[in-house]
Design a protein around this motif. Structure first.
Motif, PDB file in Angstrom:
ATOM      1  N   MET A  87       0.881  -1.173   0.000  1.00 50.49           N
ATOM      2  CA  MET A  87       0.000   0.000   0.000  1.00 50.49           C
ATOM      3  C   MET A  87       0.915   1.218   0.000  1.00 50.49           C
ATOM      4  N   LYS A  88       0.930   1.933  -1.114  1.00 54.78           N
ATOM      5  CA  LYS A  88       1.777   3.127  -1.204  1.00 54.78           C
ATOM      6  C   LYS A  88       0.912   4.374  -1.059  1.00 54.78           C
ATOM      7  N   PHE A  89       1.302   5.241  -0.154  1.00 62.39           N
ATOM      8  CA  PHE A  89       0.560   6.489   0.041  1.00 62.39           C
ATOM      9  C   PHE A  89       1.442   7.664  -0.365  1.00 62.39           C
ATOM     10  N   GLY A  90       0.946   8.464  -1.277  1.00 61.09           N
ATOM     11  CA  GLY A  90       1.696   9.612  -1.782  1.00 61.09           C
ATOM     12  C   GLY A  90       1.631  10.796  -0.818  1.00 61.09           C
ATOM     13  N   GLY A  91       2.335  11.854  -1.182  1.00 62.01           N
ATOM     14  CA  GLY A  91       2.447  13.025  -0.321  1.00 62.01           C
ATOM     15  C   GLY A  91       1.119  13.566   0.170  1.00 62.01           C
ATOM     16  N   SER A  92       0.129  13.617  -0.716  1.00 62.24           N
ATOM     17  CA  SER A  92      -1.148  14.204  -0.307  1.00 62.24           C
ATOM     18  C   SER A  92      -1.870  13.302   0.697  1.00 62.24           C
ATOM     19  N   SER A  93      -1.566  12.016   0.679  1.00 60.34           N
ATOM     20  CA  SER A  93      -2.233  11.084   1.599  1.00 60.34           C
ATOM     21  C   SER A  93      -1.649  11.125   3.004  1.00 60.34           C
ATOM     22  N   TRP A 308      -2.097   4.748  -3.528  1.00 59.40           N
ATOM     23  CA  TRP A 308      -3.193   5.596  -3.042  1.00 59.40           C
ATOM     24  C   TRP A 308      -2.851   7.058  -3.298  1.00 59.40           C
ATOM     25  N   LYS A 309      -3.721   7.720  -4.062  1.00 59.52           N
ATOM     26  CA  LYS A 309      -3.468   9.109  -4.481  1.00 59.52           C
ATOM     27  C   LYS A 309      -4.606  10.011  -4.002  1.00 59.52           C
ATOM     28  N   ASP A 310      -4.684  11.189  -4.617  1.00 56.38           N
ATOM     29  CA  ASP A 310      -5.773  12.111  -4.273  1.00 56.38           C
ATOM     30  C   ASP A 310      -6.782  12.228  -5.413  1.00 56.38           C
ATOM     31  N   VAL A 311      -6.774  11.263  -6.324  1.00 52.27           N
ATOM     32  CA  VAL A 311      -7.732  11.236  -7.442  1.00 52.27           C
ATOM     33  C   VAL A 311      -8.319   9.826  -7.542  1.00 52.27           C
ATOM     34  N   ASP A 312      -9.489   9.718  -8.214  1.00 49.11           N
ATOM     35  CA  ASP A 312     -10.196   8.435  -8.276  1.00 49.11           C
ATOM     36  C   ASP A 312      -9.562   7.448  -9.252  1.00 49.11           C
ATOM     37  N   GLY A 313      -8.269   7.461  -9.385  1.00 49.91           N
ATOM     38  CA  GLY A 313      -7.593   6.549 -10.306  1.00 49.91           C
ATOM     39  C   GLY A 313      -6.902   7.340 -11.398  1.00 49.91           C
ATOM     40  N   VAL A 314      -6.423   6.618 -12.407  1.00 48.19           N
ATOM     41  CA  VAL A 314      -5.875   7.307 -13.582  1.00 48.19           C
ATOM     42  C   VAL A 314      -7.077   7.871 -14.332  1.00 48.19           C
ATOM     43  N   LEU A 315      -6.977   9.121 -14.732  1.00 50.89           N
ATOM     44  CA  LEU A 315      -8.121   9.790 -15.354  1.00 50.89           C
ATOM     45  C   LEU A 315      -7.902   9.943 -16.862  1.00 50.89           C
ATOM     46  N   THR A 316      -8.990  10.259 -17.553  1.00 51.38           N
ATOM     47  CA  THR A 316      -8.914  10.426 -19.007  1.00 51.38           C
ATOM     48  C   THR A 316      -8.054  11.634 -19.392  1.00 51.38           C
ATOM     49  N   CYS A 317      -7.739  12.484 -18.438  1.00 54.29           N
ATOM     50  CA  CYS A 317      -6.889  13.652 -18.705  1.00 54.29           C
ATOM     51  C   CYS A 317      -6.447  14.231 -17.364  1.00 54.29           C
ATOM     52  N   ASP A 318      -5.432  15.045 -17.386  1.00 53.34           N
ATOM     53  CA  ASP A 318      -5.028  15.752 -16.174  1.00 53.34           C
ATOM     54  C   ASP A 318      -6.218  16.595 -15.701  1.00 53.34           C
ATOM     55  N   PRO A 319      -6.697  16.374 -14.463  1.00 50.12           N
ATOM     56  CA  PRO A 319      -7.890  17.105 -14.016  1.00 50.12           C
ATOM     57  C   PRO A 319      -7.673  18.612 -13.906  1.00 50.12           C
ATOM     58  N   SER A 320      -6.416  19.038 -13.832  1.00 48.30           N
ATOM     59  CA  SER A 320      -6.201  20.487 -13.771  1.00 48.30           C
ATOM     60  C   SER A 320      -6.400  21.121 -15.159  1.00 48.30           C
ATOM     61  N   ALA A 344       1.907  12.143 -17.710  1.00 49.72           N
ATOM     62  CA  ALA A 344       0.835  12.126 -16.705  1.00 49.72           C
ATOM     63  C   ALA A 344       1.477  11.981 -15.334  1.00 49.72           C
ATOM     64  N   GLN A 345       1.341  13.001 -14.548  1.00 49.89           N
ATOM     65  CA  GLN A 345       2.033  13.057 -13.253  1.00 49.89           C
ATOM     66  C   GLN A 345       1.596  11.935 -12.306  1.00 49.89           C
ATOM     67  N   VAL A 346       0.470  11.316 -12.617  1.00 45.20           N
ATOM     68  CA  VAL A 346      -0.130  10.385 -11.665  1.00 45.20           C
ATOM     69  C   VAL A 346       0.739   9.175 -11.364  1.00 45.20           C
ATOM     70  N   LEU A 347       1.601   8.752 -12.284  1.00 48.75           N
ATOM     71  CA  LEU A 347       2.467   7.594 -12.025  1.00 48.75           C
ATOM     72  C   LEU A 347       3.911   7.927 -12.417  1.00 48.75           C
TER      73      LEU A 347
HETATM   74  N1  LIG Z   1      -4.232  11.403 -16.196  1.00 49.75           N
HETATM   75  C1  LIG Z   1      -4.211  11.697 -14.896  1.00 49.75           C
HETATM   76  N2  LIG Z   1      -4.916  10.946 -14.031  1.00 49.75           N
HETATM   77  C2  LIG Z   1      -4.901  11.211 -12.721  1.00 49.75           C
HETATM   78  N3  LIG Z   1      -4.203  12.209 -12.148  1.00 49.75           N
HETATM   79  C3  LIG Z   1      -3.473  12.981 -12.950  1.00 49.75           C
HETATM   80  C4  LIG Z   1      -3.436  12.773 -14.353  1.00 49.75           C
HETATM   81  N4  LIG Z   1      -2.607  13.704 -14.884  1.00 49.75           N
HETATM   82  C5  LIG Z   1      -2.154  14.455 -13.877  1.00 49.75           C
HETATM   83  N5  LIG Z   1      -2.657  14.034 -12.686  1.00 49.75           N
HETATM   84  C6  LIG Z   1      -2.348  14.621 -11.373  1.00 49.75           C
HETATM   85  O1  LIG Z   1      -1.622  13.670 -10.619  1.00 49.75           O
HETATM   86  C7  LIG Z   1      -1.920  13.865  -9.241  1.00 49.75           C
HETATM   87  C8  LIG Z   1      -1.635  12.586  -8.485  1.00 49.75           C
HETATM   88  O2  LIG Z   1      -0.287  12.251  -8.607  1.00 49.75           O
HETATM   89  P1  LIG Z   1       0.752  12.592  -7.447  1.00 49.75           P
HETATM   90  O3  LIG Z   1       0.641  14.033  -7.071  1.00 49.75           O
HETATM   91  O4  LIG Z   1       2.081  12.084  -7.814  1.00 49.75           O
HETATM   92  O5  LIG Z   1       0.116  11.734  -6.308  1.00 49.75           O
HETATM   93  P2  LIG Z   1       0.747  11.290  -4.948  1.00 49.75           P
HETATM   94  O6  LIG Z   1       1.699  12.368  -4.510  1.00 49.75           O
HETATM   95  O7  LIG Z   1      -0.431  11.181  -4.050  1.00 49.75           O
HETATM   96  O8  LIG Z   1       1.410   9.987  -5.235  1.00 49.75           O
HETATM   97  C9  LIG Z   1      -3.377  14.243  -9.229  1.00 49.75           C
HETATM   98  O9  LIG Z   1      -3.666  15.065  -8.142  1.00 49.75           O
HETATM   99  C10 LIG Z   1      -3.584  14.960 -10.556  1.00 49.75           C
HETATM  100  O10 LIG Z   1      -3.631  16.334 -10.375  1.00 49.75           O
END
Ligand SMILES: Nc1ncnc2c1ncn2[C@@H]1O[C@H](COP(=O)(O)OP(=O)(O)O)[C@@H](O)[C@H]1O
Ligand SMILES: N[C@@H](CC(=O)OP(=O)(O)O)C(=O)O
Length: 576
Positions: A87-93, A308-320, A344-347
């Motif tokens: 279980m990996k928790f990122g900075g926001s968690s 574990w991140k702060d979004v509901d999974g990998v999204l169809t686009c950067d939510p910002s 994509a910053q998410v991974l």
């Molecule tokens: N395609 C994407 N799907 C989900 N999140 C994305 C995507 N592109 C950019 N992000 C950003 O990535 C962030 C999560 O990644 P990150 O900050 O590294 O998480 P954590 O620090 O919790 O590991 C989200 O808050 C979101 O703003």
């Protein structure tokens, strides 16, 4: 009232404990942990069950009478730790005490799991440490203690330990050492990449100590580990080190052996390693805790890695960029790797490699919304109806047009160009060739660790680009175009005609000219290069067309738009 619990043939009896308490997630998890242990090893876990019940409100003097764990049946011969997941928790968690309480609850709320926990630094700690280091270079020794970012980091960690009620000594030593280090940087007036890695390592070292202390406080036995002490061996490439093969057996041995001799949930620092040559602390590149998690997953051969991140999974686009971005339920390792590599910053870009090698599913979940299903990333998925999965934008890249000074068919031209990049240690993202010319984009992640310090980074970057241009001009005309963006369309390239038709329709409507397109090598990505200034508008419009308008219904796919699975020939890369 007596309640009893059974786990894998092991009976845990809680005399007089209320059923509510006996069935609380924490007690259930601990009970299951006891169940996997031999009688002699169950003692420490039994103590933890006791503590958990104490935390549940039972009166101290009566608790030992009230609770008795009886190991009815030993799992004979089962001496392995058999962790079930990471279980990996990122900075926001782990950004605040409140968030740490929530993730602790998450860790114990899966009684069937025996997790290894990987943590990033709290909130924006890494950014603050990097900025503090930069300021220390020029602020003078006497001012180093007053650096604003240092005060912020100190306050955040001390306030957190205070709010969680854990002993401040878990971070005091690190905070003092951090201040000394900044004074040292101020004295030397320089911040090497090696020192920078050591500096940011304080973030993960402190977050893991706090969380381990808190779990122990609430009765869940946990043990903190610094990754650089348990076998995470890397190259000496500070700020972007690569994990070496020897890491897998070493990490597995250490975690398994420790669990067997004294069971406790491992709480491991993400992002960090130890350089194989210099033995100094290294980091795995920004967002590197994801890679730590999948490395542990592969090392231990686990059932699943959860990030574990702060979004509901990998999204169809950067939510910002697109506020209507939707979670993508399924992805393949290849899609996720491409998506991460193209921005994509998410991974973390490298994090899919160990998962793919070990065939360990990766689940991306939201620690703010644990009920959301998240994204599950596996080796294969049903692609028959999948067209576009996600749109990714990578901005501020450099596009190079390189035209051979000798006309037509110059043997070895490409080899010479690429050996120049190799010599300068520059990696390339997207490439398109014709007979005498070559266009390519340069990977900005090479400059990634410097992105925070705009002034310094652009100076270093321009210096490196100048050097590269000088070398290439010995064999070619070079045109360097900056402020470009790569828009990556991640999806099923079997439907490339459909994807391209729609994409170009959208771009034409928005009067955007694509400067380069690449498809072929990757079966999951089509890359388009446009000007930075037009990129966000394009991404929004593409997202609307592919994901919001409902045009890409299954009936369209059934109409035979696919390029044909029987002939997956790469579409030739072309310049426009
Ligand atoms: N395609 C994407 N799907 C989900 N999140 C994305 C995507 N592109 C950019 N992000 C950003 O990535 C962030 C999560 O990644 P990150 O900050 O590294 O998480 P954590 O620090 O919790 O590991 C989200 O808050 C979101 O703003
Ligand atoms: N703390 C490091 C490593 C990391 O993985 O962080 P996060 O999981 O918050 O992206 C960073 O900020 O880069």
């Amino acid at each position: 009232m007596m309640a009893s619990l059974h786990f894998g043939g092991v009976r845990i009896r809680s005399y007089s404990a209320t059923p509510r308490l006996a069935h609380s997630p924490r007690v259930r998890w601990l009970s299951s942990a006891v169940a996997s242990q031999s009688r002699s090893r169950s003692r420490s876990l039994y103590a933890a069950v006791e503590n958990a019940c104490k935390g549940g409100g039972l009166r101290a003097e009566r608790r030992t009478k009230r609770i008795e764990a009886v190991v009815g049946e030993e799992k004979k011969g089962d001496e392995t730790a058999s962790f079930s997941c990471v279980m990996k928790f990122g900075g926001s968690s782990v950004a605040t005490a409140e968030r740490i309480r929530e993730i602790a609850e998450l860790v114990v709320s899966f009684p069937e799991e025996k997790p290894v926990v990987v943590l990033s630094a709290m909130g924006k700690t890494t950014n603050n440490l990097l900025l503090a280091g930069e300021k220390a270079v020029s602020c003078g020794v006497s001012n180093a203690s007053e650096i604003e970012e240092l005060s912020y980091v100190k306050q955040l960690h001390l306030q957190t330990v205070d709010e969680l009620g854990v002993d401040p000594s878990v971070v005091l030593g690190h905070l003092q050492e951090l201040e000394q280090l900044l004074k040292g940087i101020a004295m030397m007036k320089e911040l090497t990449l090696r020192t920078r890695d050591y500096l940011v390592s304080f973030g993960e070292c402190m977050s893991t100590r706090i969380v381990a202390a808190y779990l122990n406080k609430i009765g869940v036995k946990a043990r903190q580990y610094d990754a650089f002490d348990i076998g995470f061996i890397t190259t000496d490439d500070f700020t972007n080190a690569e994990i070496l093969e020897g890491t897998y057996p070493s990490v597995a041995k250490r975690l398994n052996d420790d669990w067997i001799s004294d069971p406790a949930i491992p709480i491991v620092t993400g992002f960090l390693g130890k350089a194989s040559k210099s033995c100094a602390v290294t980091t795995l590149g920004r967002g590197g805790s994801d890679l730590t998690a999948t490395t542990i997953g592969k090392a231990l051969g686990l059932r699943e890695v959860q990030v574990w991140k702060d979004v509901d999974g990998v999204l169809t686009c950067d939510p910002s960029i697109c506020s209507n971005a939707q979670p993508v339920p399924y992805l393949t390792f290849d899609e996720a790797a491409e998506l991460a590599y193209f921005g994509a910053q998410v991974l973390h870009p490298q994090s899919m490699r160990p998962a793919r090698d070990g065939d360990i599913p990766v689940r991306v979940k939201n620690s703010y919304n644990p009920k959301a299903p998240g994204t599950i990333i596996t080796k294969a998925r049903d692609m028959s109806k999948a067209v576009l999965t996600s749109i990714v934008l990578k901005q501020n890249i450099t596009l190079l047009d390189i035209v051979s000074t000798r006309m037509l068919g110059q043997v070895g031209f490409l080899a010479k160009v690429f050996s120049t990049f190799e010599d300068l240690g520059i990696s390339v993202d997207v490439v398109a060739t014709s007979e005498v010319s070559l266009s390519l984009t340069l990977d900005p992640s090479k400059f990634w660790s410097r992105e925070l310090i705009q002034q310094a980074s652009s100076e270093i970057m321009f210096f490196e680009l100048d050097k590269m241009q000088e070398e290439l001009e010995k064999i070619a005309y070079v045109n360097l175009l900056q402020k470009r963006s790569i828009i990556s369309l991640i999806g099923n390239v079997q439907y490339s005609s459909l994807i391209l038709e729609k994409a170009f329709q959208v771009l034409r409507t928005n009067q955007v000219n694509v400067q380069m397109i690449s498809q072929g090598a990757s079966k999951v990505n089509i890359s388009l290069i446009v000007n930075d200034s037009e990129a966000e508008i394009c991404v929004k419009a593409l997202h609307h067309a592919f994901f919001e308008s409902g045009d890409l219904s299954e009936s369209v796919l059934e109409g035979g738009f696919g390029n044909g699975a029987a002939s997956p020939l790469p579409v030739e890369t072309s310049m426009m």
